[in-house]
Design a protein around this motif. Structure first.
Motif, PDB file in Angstrom:
ATOM      1  N   PRO A   1       0.817  -1.212   0.000  1.00  0.00           N
ATOM      2  CA  PRO A   1       0.000   0.000   0.000  1.00  0.00           C
ATOM      3  C   PRO A   1       0.852   1.265   0.000  1.00  0.00           C
ATOM      4  CG  PRO A   1       0.094  -0.954   2.200  1.00  0.00           C
ATOM      5  CD  PRO A   1       0.748  -1.949   1.279  1.00  0.00           C
ATOM      6  N   THR A   2       0.432   2.251  -0.787  1.00  0.00           N
ATOM      7  CA  THR A   2       1.170   3.507  -0.882  1.00  0.00           C
ATOM      8  C   THR A   2       0.340   4.700  -0.426  1.00  0.00           C
ATOM      9  OG1 THR A   2       0.490   3.799  -3.188  1.00  0.00           O
ATOM     10  CG2 THR A   2       2.590   2.647  -2.795  1.00  0.00           C
ATOM     11  N   THR A   3      -0.859   4.446   0.103  1.00  0.00           N
ATOM     12  CA  THR A   3      -1.674   5.510   0.671  1.00  0.00           C
ATOM     13  C   THR A   3      -1.933   5.210   2.138  1.00  0.00           C
ATOM     14  OG1 THR A   3      -3.834   4.491   0.218  1.00  0.00           O
ATOM     15  CG2 THR A   3      -2.845   5.823  -1.555  1.00  0.00           C
ATOM     16  N   LEU A   4      -2.208   6.245   2.905  1.00  0.00           N
ATOM     17  CA  LEU A   4      -2.481   6.054   4.326  1.00  0.00           C
ATOM     18  C   LEU A   4      -3.723   5.202   4.519  1.00  0.00           C
ATOM     19  CD1 LEU A   4      -1.860   6.674   7.288  1.00  0.00           C
ATOM     20  CD2 LEU A   4      -3.136   8.823   7.022  1.00  0.00           C
ATOM     21  N   LEU A   5      -4.761   5.456   3.729  1.00  0.00           N
ATOM     22  CA  LEU A   5      -5.991   4.688   3.868  1.00  0.00           C
ATOM     23  C   LEU A   5      -5.746   3.205   3.645  1.00  0.00           C
ATOM     24  CD1 LEU A   5      -9.465   5.746   2.599  1.00  0.00           C
ATOM     25  CD2 LEU A   5      -8.676   3.428   2.231  1.00  0.00           C
ATOM     26  N   ALA A   6      -4.978   2.880   2.610  1.00  0.00           N
ATOM     27  CA  ALA A   6      -4.697   1.467   2.334  1.00  0.00           C
ATOM     28  C   ALA A   6      -3.832   0.847   3.425  1.00  0.00           C
ATOM     29  CB  ALA A   6      -4.021   1.325   0.979  1.00  0.00           C
ATOM     30  N   MET A   7      -2.882   1.613   3.961  1.00  0.00           N
ATOM     31  CA  MET A   7      -2.003   1.070   4.996  1.00  0.00           C
ATOM     32  C   MET A   7      -2.770   0.700   6.255  1.00  0.00           C
ATOM     33  SD  MET A   7       1.434   3.434   4.739  1.00  0.00           S
ATOM     34  CE  MET A   7       2.363   3.546   3.205  1.00  0.00           C
ATOM     35  N   VAL A   8      -3.727   1.539   6.647  1.00  0.00           N
ATOM     36  CA  VAL A   8      -4.409   1.294   7.920  1.00  0.00           C
ATOM     37  C   VAL A   8      -5.647   0.435   7.775  1.00  0.00           C
ATOM     38  CG1 VAL A   8      -3.576   3.463   8.893  1.00  0.00           C
ATOM     39  CG2 VAL A   8      -5.831   3.399   7.820  1.00  0.00           C
ATOM     40  N   ASP A   9      -6.096   0.198   6.535  1.00  0.00           N
ATOM     41  CA  ASP A   9      -7.369  -0.500   6.431  1.00  0.00           C
ATOM     42  C   ASP A   9      -7.429  -1.502   5.292  1.00  0.00           C
ATOM     43  OD1 ASP A   9     -10.142  -0.528   7.666  1.00  0.00           O
ATOM     44  OD2 ASP A   9     -10.646  -0.210   5.570  1.00  0.00           O
ATOM     45  N   SER A  10      -7.504  -1.050   4.048  1.00  0.00           N
ATOM     46  CA  SER A  10      -7.889  -1.961   2.970  1.00  0.00           C
ATOM     47  C   SER A  10      -6.851  -3.014   2.654  1.00  0.00           C
ATOM     48  CB  SER A  10      -8.221  -1.167   1.698  1.00  0.00           C
ATOM     49  OG  SER A  10      -7.106  -0.441   1.224  1.00  0.00           O
TER      50      SER A  10
END
Length: 361
Positions: A129-138
């Motif tokens: 993951p390269t976005t914060l949203l992807a890192m913490v969730d998806s």
């Protein structure tokens, strides 16, 4: 490179690590052993690929590795682009020991993961993951899928990655709006089950807004630990895992009605959490002050807390009826008893939901 922060999603023989830290894309020794076959397909998008794709490919030297670059955006998270992944796998002769590497945000992770779940009935995939949203969730938990015109993530599969590699250096190139959308998912973890974490976030608003590396890394690790524990207990969302959808039924309806990409996912979730809090207050489950506190935190992180003007509440309710949590044709929503105390509520009256969607709740 300093040793990354490492967590584990405990699923028996399908357990896998979450690696969090700077410089991980260039540290193949930390994650390449998770790739067991000789074929690897790196799927990315037109925004991320020019920044990071070659660095990943360098770490795959010696493998039969190919790349696929897709358009960037939620509107491209569909079956047509899954087919492009299938075609790329076919062209390289990928066998059942192949690995798909998802290099990008949540759209790439969901789409590439779904393709991996389907190719030859399931091959490995590795989340980068390269976005914060992807890192913490998806990127954590194995939910994969794509959108239809009728609704978000209606086609998908549970398919766990073989590893999650979150290189926090990639957040430096993340546009401000994308970064803030990720903060909505960070706040969600405090709102649904960790009141102390929400208090910690309130105390570190300035550092979060300034993108302080150390504070962001701590927030990512805490969110991932929270999600990993829930996934280990309820992998396929038969109960507790549904709590991770706080705000998502409202938010997904907004994304669908406004057109994919008009609202970023995290922005829609921020609005949806406030609507869930308002509905909880309307039903007498929670004090309205808790919802006001949540909205204030989201606003200080420069996130929206009300829907765009002109959104049709009847259309939103129609989208909500298609939500995957519903049972027997009845709305089933994640609401709360106040900060840190989310719960699943069945048979929610549509009149109450409509009142909130009309801003009367």
């Amino acid at each position: 490179m300093n040793a990354p922060h490492t967590l584990e999603v405990g699923l028996g023989d399908r357990s896998y690590p979450i690696l969090i830290g700077p410089g991980l894309l260039d540290a193949g020794e930390a994650w390449r052993p998770r790739i067991h076959g000789r074929h690897a397909l790196v799927v990315s998008n037109e925004t991320v690929a020019p920044l990071y794709l070659q660095r990943v490919m360098t770490q795959l030297d010696g493998l039969h590795a190919q790349t696929l670059t897709l358009p960037d955006g939620e509107s491209f998270k569909n079956l047509a682009h899954v087919e492009r992944v299938f075609e790329a796998l076919a062209d390289m002769g990928a066998s059942r020991d192949a690995c798909v590497i998802a290099l990008g945000g949540g759209v790439i992770g969901d789409l590439a993961g779904f393709a991996a779940a389907c190719w030859m009935r399931g091959i490995d995939f590795l989340q980068m993951p390269t976005t914060l949203l992807a890192m913490v969730d998806s990127s954590v938990g194995g939910k994969t899928g794509v959108n239809l015109k009728a609704g978000k993530n209606l086609v998908g599969a549970f398919h766990q990655p073989c590893a999650v590699v979150a290189d926090t250096d990639t957040l430096a190139t993340l546009p401000d709006r994308e970064y803030r959308a990720g903060l909505a998912e960070v706040v969600k973890y405090g709102a649904l089950g960790d009141a102390d974490f929400l208090t910690w976030l309130e105390a570190h608003v300035d550092a979060l807004n300034a993108r302080d590396d150390a504070i962001i890394a701590k927030a990512i690790a805490r969110c991932c630990a929270h999600k990993a524990a829930i996934v280990a207990r309820d992998e396929t969302e038969r109960g507790e895992r549904a709590l991770l959808n706080l705000g998502h039924t409202f938010g997904h309806a907004l994304e669908t009605e406004c057109g994919y990409g008009t609202l970023l996912h995290g922005e829609a979730v921020a609005i949806g959490m406030c609507q869930a809090a308002a509905l909880s207050a309307r039903l007498g489950m929670a004090d309205a002050a808790d919802g006001e506190r949540l909205a204030h935190l989201l606003q200080t992180l420069q996130l929206p807390v009300t829907p765009p003007a002109g959104v049709d509440s009847d259309a939103l309710l129609a989208h909500m009826r298609l939500d995957k949590k519903n049972l027997g044709g009845r709305l089933r929503l994640v609401l709360w008893r106040g900060i840190g105390r989310a719960e699943i509520v069945a048979d929610v009256a549509e009149a109450d939901v409509h009142a909130v969607l009309d801003h009367r709740g």
